[in-house]
Design an enzyme around this catalytic site. Structure first.
Site, PDB file in Angstrom:
ATOM      1  N   GLY A  68       1.841   2.533  -3.149  1.00  0.00           N
ATOM      2  CA  GLY A  68       1.816   2.794  -4.674  1.00  0.00           C
ATOM      3  C   GLY A  68       2.376   1.682  -5.714  1.00  0.00           C
ATOM      4  N   THR A  69       2.307   0.457  -5.025  1.00  0.00           N
ATOM      5  CA  THR A  69       2.928  -0.820  -5.681  1.00  0.00           C
ATOM      6  C   THR A  69       2.103  -0.760  -7.134  1.00  0.00           C
ATOM      7  OG1 THR A  69       3.067  -1.937  -3.589  1.00  0.00           O
ATOM      8  CG2 THR A  69       2.941  -3.196  -5.606  1.00  0.00           C
ATOM      9  N   THR A  70       0.936  -0.707  -7.164  1.00  0.00           N
ATOM     10  CA  THR A  70       0.278  -0.929  -8.671  1.00  0.00           C
ATOM     11  C   THR A  70       0.673   0.411  -9.640  1.00  0.00           C
ATOM     12  OG1 THR A  70      -1.776  -1.862  -7.369  1.00  0.00           O
ATOM     13  CG2 THR A  70      -1.892  -1.129  -9.742  1.00  0.00           C
ATOM     14  N   TRP A  71       0.804   1.394  -9.105  1.00  0.00           N
ATOM     15  CA  TRP A  71       1.267   2.498  -9.723  1.00  0.00           C
ATOM     16  C   TRP A  71       2.529   2.359 -10.483  1.00  0.00           C
ATOM     17  CZ3 TRP A  71       3.134   7.632  -7.585  1.00  0.00           C
ATOM     18  CH2 TRP A  71       3.431   8.621  -8.505  1.00  0.00           C
ATOM     19  N   GLY A  79      -5.220   7.572  -3.485  1.00  0.00           N
ATOM     20  CA  GLY A  79      -3.930   7.704  -4.074  1.00  0.00           C
ATOM     21  C   GLY A  79      -3.575   9.164  -3.923  1.00  0.00           C
ATOM     22  N   ARG A 116      -7.773   3.011  -4.615  1.00  0.00           N
ATOM     23  CA  ARG A 116      -8.728   3.775  -3.735  1.00  0.00           C
ATOM     24  C   ARG A 116      -8.813   5.477  -4.071  1.00  0.00           C
ATOM     25  NH1 ARG A 116      -9.258   6.129   1.253  1.00  0.00           N
ATOM     26  NH2 ARG A 116      -7.117   6.331   1.630  1.00  0.00           N
ATOM     27  N   SER A 159      -4.486   3.429   3.901  1.00  0.00           N
ATOM     28  CA  SER A 159      -4.432   2.732   2.606  1.00  0.00           C
ATOM     29  C   SER A 159      -4.541   1.136   2.860  1.00  0.00           C
ATOM     30  CB  SER A 159      -3.556   3.102   1.672  1.00  0.00           C
ATOM     31  OG  SER A 159      -3.497   2.459   0.448  1.00  0.00           O
ATOM     32  N   LYS A 215       0.681  -1.328  -0.032  1.00  0.00           N
ATOM     33  CA  LYS A 215      -0.125   0.194  -0.057  1.00  0.00           C
ATOM     34  C   LYS A 215       0.771   1.244  -0.060  1.00  0.00           C
ATOM     35  CE  LYS A 215      -3.151  -0.751  -0.707  1.00  0.00           C
ATOM     36  NZ  LYS A 215      -3.528  -1.162  -2.176  1.00  0.00           N
ATOM     37  N   HIS A 246       6.914  -8.155  -1.945  1.00  0.00           N
ATOM     38  CA  HIS A 246       6.955  -7.346  -0.888  1.00  0.00           C
ATOM     39  C   HIS A 246       8.088  -7.854   0.381  1.00  0.00           C
ATOM     40  CE1 HIS A 246       3.559  -5.186  -1.803  1.00  0.00           C
ATOM     41  NE2 HIS A 246       2.680  -6.175  -1.592  1.00  0.00           N
TER      42      HIS A 246
END
Length: 320
Positions: free
Chosen positions: A74-77, A288, A286, A166, A72, A136
């Site tokens: 900003g991993t996806t980004w 960001g 969510r 988050s 949580k 992670h």
């Protein structure tokens, strides 16, 4: 019948375990709720077998690019950014880019949560060079092959207050907690959170980045969000695939920045529903926003986290 003596289970090195012993070994670990404690860190018990298999079997290549994050932050980004930068020569037409039809977690898979959690020794040969993976795990628990290689590591961290908020929303949406917001906060402050303690996770990579800056690049979420163009250039230079003058002139950095932005990715159909790696895709996007914690944490909670991180990061040069 148990294949592992609990009296020595916690002292057994993961490379000594055989698959038949994993269940007994994992059950011997200290647990709190959904988490198991292993070597000073807390892991979702659901993924412990993947952690052990990854540690034991993964063989790093010198050309690998490994993306490391606590959950949580900003991993996806960052997955989207790295995939777009590394593979930009193969996807010049952004109207047909893989990110338009694939969630970033599919394009940059987790090693311990996905590949090694599905199979003891997954086949990684289909992944083209440079291989782009994520994990992670804290630095101390990475496989020896990673620590001994010259592969590049990109690490992202974030203000602990926004990270916690988050994380709370993510856990609640995915049914991964039965605790209240306050109970989850207390555990976070005690270090009991996914792949935490959070401060130890950050410090493990921060210290390595100071000792080996050519191997480990640490990025702060807030800085990446404030000046994405500058940091996209920095990432590309670190990975050895700098943007050319022609690419900059043609606006490629800005194009990638827009393609990978939270607002753009969150509106794509592929990122609105379904699941990936046991996570609801909608829970990955969510808000960001920087500073959203003020809407959730009391002044007392805020001060408590401030005090913890001032103590933990004193003299390290790390700031939020």
């Amino acid at each position: 019948m148990s294949t592992l003596d609990p009296s020595f289970a916690q002292h057994l090195q993961e490379d000594q375990l055989i698959p038949e012993q994993y269940v007994d070994f994992i059950s011997s670990l200290p647990t709190i709720g959904f988490y198991s404690q292993y070597r000073g860190f807390w892991f979702p018990t659901l993924f412990m077998q993947g952690v052990l298999s990854f540690q034991k079997h993964f063989q790093a290549h010198e050309t690998d690019i490994l993306m490391m994050t606590p959950p949580k932050v900003g991993t996806t980004w960052l997955k989207a950014i790295l995939f777009a930068i590394v593979n930009r020569k193969n996807h010049l037409d952004l109207q047909k880019h893989p990110l338009l039809t694939n969630n970033p977690h599919i394009l940059v898979p987790y090693l311990e949560l996905h590949l090694y959690n599905k199979k003891e020794v997954p086949d990684l040969t289909p992944f083209p060079s440079p291989r782009l993976f994520s994990t992670h795990l804290p630095y101390a628990l990475l496989p020896t092959s990673v620590k001994n290689s010259t592969c590049k590591i990109v690490y992202l961290y974030r203000n602990p207050k926004d990270t916690f908020v988050s994380l709370w929303h993510f856990l609640e949406k995915n049914g991964m907690t039965t605790d209240s917001f306050e109970e989850t906060f207390d555990k976070f402050c005690q270090g009991v959170s996914s792949f935490g303690p959070y401060w130890d996770h950050i410090l493990s990579y921060w210290k390595e980045s100071l000792e080996n800056p050519q191997r480990v690049l640490c990025l702060r979420y807030e800085e990446l969000k404030e000046q994405p163009t500058i940091h996209l250039k920095r990432i590309a230079e670190f990975l050895g695939c700098s943007f050319s003058l022609e690419e900059e002139t043609n606006g490629m950095i800005n194009d990638i920045s827009k393609l990978c932005s939270f607002d753009y990715l969150s509106k794509l159909e592929v990122n609105k529903s379904g699941t990936t790696h046991n996570m609801k895709i909608e829970s990955l996007f969510r808000r960001g926003e920087v500073g959203d914690w003020v809407n959730y944490l009391t002044p007392q909670m805020s001060k408590k986290l401030d005090d913890i991180f001032k103590e933990k990061f004193h003299g390290t040069g790390l700031t939020f």
